[in-house]
Design a protein around this motif. Structure first.
Motif, PDB file in Angstrom:
ATOM      1  N   ARG A   1       0.822  -1.207   0.000  1.00 20.40           N
ATOM      2  CA  ARG A   1       0.000   0.000   0.000  1.00 20.40           C
ATOM      3  C   ARG A   1       0.858   1.259   0.000  1.00 20.40           C
ATOM      4  NH1 ARG A   1      -2.105  -3.931   3.026  1.00 20.40           N
ATOM      5  NH2 ARG A   1      -4.288  -4.475   2.691  1.00 20.40           N
ATOM      6  N   GLY A   2       0.248   2.358  -0.421  1.00 21.81           N
ATOM      7  CA  GLY A   2       0.881   3.655  -0.240  1.00 21.81           C
ATOM      8  C   GLY A   2       0.767   4.060   1.213  1.00 21.81           C
ATOM      9  N   ALA A   3       1.674   4.903   1.686  1.00 22.21           N
ATOM     10  CA  ALA A   3       1.656   5.237   3.112  1.00 22.21           C
ATOM     11  C   ALA A   3       2.426   6.513   3.392  1.00 22.21           C
ATOM     12  CB  ALA A   3       2.261   4.091   3.929  1.00 22.21           C
ATOM     13  N   THR A   4       2.040   7.173   4.467  1.00 23.11           N
ATOM     14  CA  THR A   4       2.843   8.248   5.027  1.00 23.11           C
ATOM     15  C   THR A   4       3.986   7.617   5.808  1.00 23.11           C
ATOM     16  OG1 THR A   4       1.691   8.310   7.160  1.00 23.11           O
ATOM     17  CG2 THR A   4       0.751   9.615   5.348  1.00 23.11           C
ATOM     18  N   ALA A   5       4.906   8.440   6.258  1.00 19.61           N
ATOM     19  CA  ALA A   5       5.895   7.961   7.224  1.00 19.61           C
ATOM     20  C   ALA A   5       5.170   7.699   8.546  1.00 19.61           C
ATOM     21  CB  ALA A   5       6.993   8.997   7.422  1.00 19.61           C
ATOM     22  N   PRO A   6       5.698   6.813   9.368  1.00 21.21           N
ATOM     23  CA  PRO A   6       5.094   6.597  10.682  1.00 21.21           C
ATOM     24  C   PRO A   6       5.493   7.719  11.631  1.00 21.21           C
ATOM     25  CG  PRO A   6       7.049   5.233  10.456  1.00 21.21           C
ATOM     26  CD  PRO A   6       6.864   5.932   9.136  1.00 21.21           C
ATOM     27  N   LEU A   7       4.638   8.010  12.602  1.00 24.86           N
ATOM     28  CA  LEU A   7       4.936   9.040  13.604  1.00 24.86           C
ATOM     29  C   LEU A   7       4.808   8.431  14.995  1.00 24.86           C
ATOM     30  CD1 LEU A   7       5.469  12.085  14.250  1.00 24.86           C
ATOM     31  CD2 LEU A   7       2.985  12.336  14.428  1.00 24.86           C
ATOM     32  N   TRP A   8       5.878   8.516  15.764  1.00 20.82           N
ATOM     33  CA  TRP A   8       5.875   8.024  17.147  1.00 20.82           C
ATOM     34  C   TRP A   8       5.221   9.080  18.032  1.00 20.82           C
ATOM     35  CZ3 TRP A   8       6.614   3.726  19.893  1.00 20.82           C
ATOM     36  CH2 TRP A   8       6.843   3.825  21.265  1.00 20.82           C
ATOM     37  N   VAL A   9       4.186   8.688  18.786  1.00 21.15           N
ATOM     38  CA  VAL A   9       3.454   9.635  19.628  1.00 21.15           C
ATOM     39  C   VAL A   9       3.506   9.257  21.101  1.00 21.15           C
ATOM     40  CG1 VAL A   9       1.915  10.335  17.762  1.00 21.15           C
ATOM     41  CG2 VAL A   9       1.269   8.394  19.219  1.00 21.15           C
ATOM     42  N   GLY A  10       4.148   8.171  21.448  1.00 27.09           N
ATOM     43  CA  GLY A  10       4.201   7.736  22.837  1.00 27.09           C
ATOM     44  C   GLY A  10       2.923   7.030  23.244  1.00 27.09           C
ATOM     45  N   ASP A  11       2.793   6.751  24.519  1.00 23.00           N
ATOM     46  CA  ASP A  11       1.662   5.985  25.038  1.00 23.00           C
ATOM     47  C   ASP A  11       0.378   6.799  24.915  1.00 23.00           C
ATOM     48  OD1 ASP A  11       0.276   3.938  26.199  1.00 23.00           O
ATOM     49  OD2 ASP A  11       0.979   4.319  28.243  1.00 23.00           O
ATOM     50  N   ALA A  12      -0.505   6.405  24.006  1.00 17.16           N
ATOM     51  CA  ALA A  12      -1.704   7.188  23.711  1.00 17.16           C
ATOM     52  C   ALA A  12      -2.928   6.293  23.631  1.00 17.16           C
ATOM     53  CB  ALA A  12      -1.525   7.948  22.399  1.00 17.16           C
ATOM     54  N   GLU A  13      -4.108   6.913  23.778  1.00 22.05           N
ATOM     55  CA  GLU A  13      -5.352   6.143  23.703  1.00 22.05           C
ATOM     56  C   GLU A  13      -6.475   6.895  22.984  1.00 22.05           C
ATOM     57  OE1 GLU A  13      -6.570   5.239  27.643  1.00 22.05           O
ATOM     58  OE2 GLU A  13      -6.813   7.317  28.266  1.00 22.05           O
ATOM     59  N   GLY A  14      -6.230   8.101  22.531  1.00 21.91           N
ATOM     60  CA  GLY A  14      -7.194   8.847  21.749  1.00 21.91           C
ATOM     61  C   GLY A  14      -6.490   9.515  20.593  1.00 21.91           C
ATOM     62  N   VAL A  15      -7.164   9.618  19.451  1.00 23.15           N
ATOM     63  CA  VAL A  15      -6.501  10.168  18.278  1.00 23.15           C
ATOM     64  C   VAL A  15      -7.479  10.997  17.455  1.00 23.15           C
ATOM     65  CG1 VAL A  15      -6.981   8.125  16.847  1.00 23.15           C
ATOM     66  CG2 VAL A  15      -5.063   9.612  16.268  1.00 23.15           C
ATOM     67  N   ASP A  16      -6.977  12.052  16.851  1.00 19.55           N
ATOM     68  CA  ASP A  16      -7.741  12.904  15.947  1.00 19.55           C
ATOM     69  C   ASP A  16      -6.833  13.181  14.752  1.00 19.55           C
ATOM     70  OD1 ASP A  16      -9.588  14.587  14.840  1.00 19.55           O
ATOM     71  OD2 ASP A  16      -9.490  16.115  16.401  1.00 19.55           O
ATOM     72  N   VAL A  17      -7.258  12.801  13.579  1.00 16.92           N
ATOM     73  CA  VAL A  17      -6.408  12.948  12.401  1.00 16.92           C
ATOM     74  C   VAL A  17      -7.186  13.632  11.291  1.00 16.92           C
ATOM     75  CG1 VAL A  17      -6.984  10.655  11.502  1.00 16.92           C
ATOM     76  CG2 VAL A  17      -4.882  11.757  10.757  1.00 16.92           C
ATOM     77  N   ARG A  18      -6.500  14.483  10.528  1.00 17.03           N
ATOM     78  CA  ARG A  18      -7.142  15.134   9.383  1.00 17.03           C
ATOM     79  C   ARG A  18      -6.185  15.110   8.195  1.00 17.03           C
ATOM     80  NH1 ARG A  18      -7.372  21.028  12.380  1.00 17.03           N
ATOM     81  NH2 ARG A  18      -5.172  21.605  12.206  1.00 17.03           N
ATOM     82  N   VAL A  19      -6.769  14.825   7.065  1.00 18.65           N
ATOM     83  CA  VAL A  19      -6.010  14.752   5.826  1.00 18.65           C
ATOM     84  C   VAL A  19      -6.600  15.776   4.868  1.00 18.65           C
ATOM     85  CG1 VAL A  19      -5.274  13.288   3.911  1.00 18.65           C
ATOM     86  CG2 VAL A  19      -5.591  12.292   6.194  1.00 18.65           C
ATOM     87  N   ARG A  20      -5.778  16.679   4.383  1.00 20.14           N
ATOM     88  CA  ARG A  20      -6.275  17.768   3.546  1.00 20.14           C
ATOM     89  C   ARG A  20      -5.537  17.762   2.224  1.00 20.14           C
ATOM     90  NH1 ARG A  20      -6.756  23.013   6.814  1.00 20.14           N
ATOM     91  NH2 ARG A  20      -8.453  21.755   7.630  1.00 20.14           N
ATOM     92  N   ALA A  21      -6.297  17.768   1.116  1.00 24.73           N
ATOM     93  CA  ALA A  21      -5.696  17.755  -0.209  1.00 24.73           C
ATOM     94  C   ALA A  21      -5.106  19.114  -0.553  1.00 24.73           C
ATOM     95  CB  ALA A  21      -6.738  17.355  -1.252  1.00 24.73           C
ATOM     96  N   ASP A  22      -4.061  19.107  -1.411  1.00 23.96           N
ATOM     97  CA  ASP A  22      -3.490  20.361  -1.897  1.00 23.96           C
ATOM     98  C   ASP A  22      -4.547  21.160  -2.648  1.00 23.96           C
ATOM     99  OD1 ASP A  22      -0.996  20.043  -0.886  1.00 23.96           O
ATOM    100  OD2 ASP A  22      -0.104  19.258  -2.712  1.00 23.96           O
ATOM    101  N   GLY A  23      -4.544  22.477  -2.433  1.00 25.84           N
ATOM    102  CA  GLY A  23      -5.457  23.345  -3.151  1.00 25.84           C
ATOM    103  C   GLY A  23      -6.821  23.463  -2.532  1.00 25.84           C
TER     104      GLY A  23
END
Length: 494
Positions: free
Chosen positions: A171-193
């Protein structure tokens, strides 16, 4: 689709539901989920819009949150690790513009993880846009600020035309990001333009053509499992409470056996050798050497068993190239917010991300180095052998990839890590009679800098960007490669 040898890693049974919030945001409660090689699928499909997100906010009372946190920590300590894959859902214009309050879906059992990334269906499709994430600490319950996730990650991977690159699970993928010990997440992906000309504002200028987001965008939440050594302690052996370091499977036994030419079977680390002992080992491994042997003293290397690799995650068997002619230096682009004690957990997370999320046969790098200079065995097959990696697309053959854990575009690379790169290169290149300060020719397997079949003259110790147009290994680390070449040559006695 799963390739032969893939295994299910978990499942949950509840029907999925969709909730519509007052601001129009659509959130998905993932329930009926089936995991194959750690990737979970749902009967609800994901669609692509200008921006997508999967918020998982927790609004429990302090007592409930504390109980959930304690349970998650207890589970993590006994867990072999896991990967959760959740589809992203379209956001309304209000949410895209950031004018609506942050809302999400309350999950009482939490989502224990330490590393995040976003994947999509087609590895040949680029994500032209911005990925941001914020996470909720499992320790404090507080939300982090928004962090950018590196989206340019196609420069890593197996060479075009190889079985690993062509596998249907890649699959295509972003680089991984280490965030430490976590249990909630909020992610947003925004297209160019997408942001220009918002709401038709003349001041903002005309709207640029919208670049479509890749299909099948999914958030990856990786739990490394196990438990890191105490804070501040350098990793001297396998992580505490990781049940998957036992030699109880064929894959684990094979990975350990691959290093018996340089250490004992089942070793947690390959100890450092002095210069004289290393020269004797060179003769034992490669036969008589003409003239003075030029090889650096073997550095200490933590084995896969030492950092707690679950050998059942990767594909079976090993693939080798004929020799090692060059070293490509990388950074993992996973951020610098880790301690050296956490490094084994970071590596276990990257390992799962490469295999479970991106569909590779094993972790892509041949070696990894943490900020304290500890060297770790990467792709399985034996540290003294010419293991074929998936680190520099187009130039994996006859090379090895060494990744410094962290992001070094603007951050200064630690001196200990640079020393480790030089010592590792001096030893490994010495096994193959190669001068670290020299030049070599590699034949491109295809990429965005060199066409397939072109012979390219490169420094023996090169940066990733020398073989592929990329920011890796970051400007600050790349600027230090000249020093690494000189130091490695000196360690070889040249």
């Amino acid at each position: 689709m799963c390739a032969a040898g893939a295994r299910a890693t978990g499942s949950a049974e509840r029907p999925p539901t969709v909730r519509q919030f007052t601001d129009g945001q659509i959130c998905l409660t993932m329930s009926k989920i089936v995991s194959m090689r750690g990737l979970l699928t749902s009967s609800i499909g994901a669609t692509c819009a200008t921006a997508l997100a999967l918020p998982l906010t927790l609004t429990a009372t302090p007592a409930t949150a504390a109980t959930a946190t304690a349970a998650a920590a207890s589970e993590a300590a006994a867990s072999p690790g896991s990967t959760r894959s959740l589809p992203l859902t379209p956001l309304t214009p209000e949410r895209v513009l950031g004018t609506a309050p942050v809302q999400g879906l309350y999950r009482p059992d939490g989502e224990h993880f330490s590393l995040v990334g976003v994947v999509w269906d087609d590895p040949d499709t680029a994500l032209r846009g911005r990925v941001q994430v914020r996470t909720r600490s499992a320790t404090t319950g507080k939300w982090s600020g928004w962090q950018d996730v590196e989206v340019h990650n196609a420069d890593h991977g197996a060479d075009p035309g190889t079985a690993e690159r062509g596998a249907p699970r890649v699959r295509g993928a972003t680089a991984p990001l280490w965030v430490g010990d976590a249990e909630g997440v909020d992610v947003r992906v925004r297209a160019d333009g997408a942001a220009a000309g918002a709401r038709g504002s003349r001041a903002a200028g005309p709207r640029r053509p919208r670049v479509p987001l890749p299909s099948g965008l999914r958030l990856q939440l990786v739990d490394p499992g196990g438990q890191a050594p105490p804070e501040g302690a350098l990793p001297k052996g396998m992580p505490v409470d990781d049940p998957h370091t036992d030699l109880d499977t064929d894959a684990a036994r094979a990975a350990s056996n691959a290093n018996t030419d340089v250490t004992d079977y089942g070793a947690l680390e390959i100890p450092a050798l002095g210069k004289r002992a290393t020269e004797e080992e060179l003769i034992r491994l490669k036969g008589p050497v003409k003239g003075k042997p030029h090889i650096g003293a073997r550095p200490r290397i933590v084995t896969r068993r030492g950092w707690g690799a679950d050998e059942e995650v990767r594909e079976g068997g090993f693939i080798y190239t004929k020799k090692i002619k060059a070293v490509f230096v990388h950074h993992t682009a996973s951020g610098n917010k880790y301690t050296c004690a956490e490094a084994p957990s970071v590596i276990r997370s990257i390992y799962r991300y490469h295999v479970d999320s991106m569909g590779w046969r094993d972790i892509g790098y041949n070696f990894l180095v943490d900020k304290c200079g500890t060297i770790y065995e990467g792709r399985a097959g034996g540290v003294a052998k010419a293991v074929l990696g998936a680190h520099t697309l187009g130039f994996n053959n006859s090379s090895m990839g060494v990744a410094v854990i962290g992001t070094y575009g603007t951050a200064k690379p630690p001196k200990a890590a640079l020393t480790a790169i030089a010592k590792l290169s001096a030893w490994k290149l010495g096994l193959y009679g190669v001068n670290p300060r020299g030049k070599t020719y590699l034949t491109s397997a295809g990429g965005n800098l060199y066409a397939k079949g072109k012979k390219v003259r490169l420094n023996v110790i090169s940066g990733h960007r020398d073989g592929f147009a990329t920011e890796c290994p970051g400007d600050r680390l790349y600027a230090k490669l000249g020093t690494a070449r000189s130091s490695a040559a000196r360690y070889q006695g040249r």
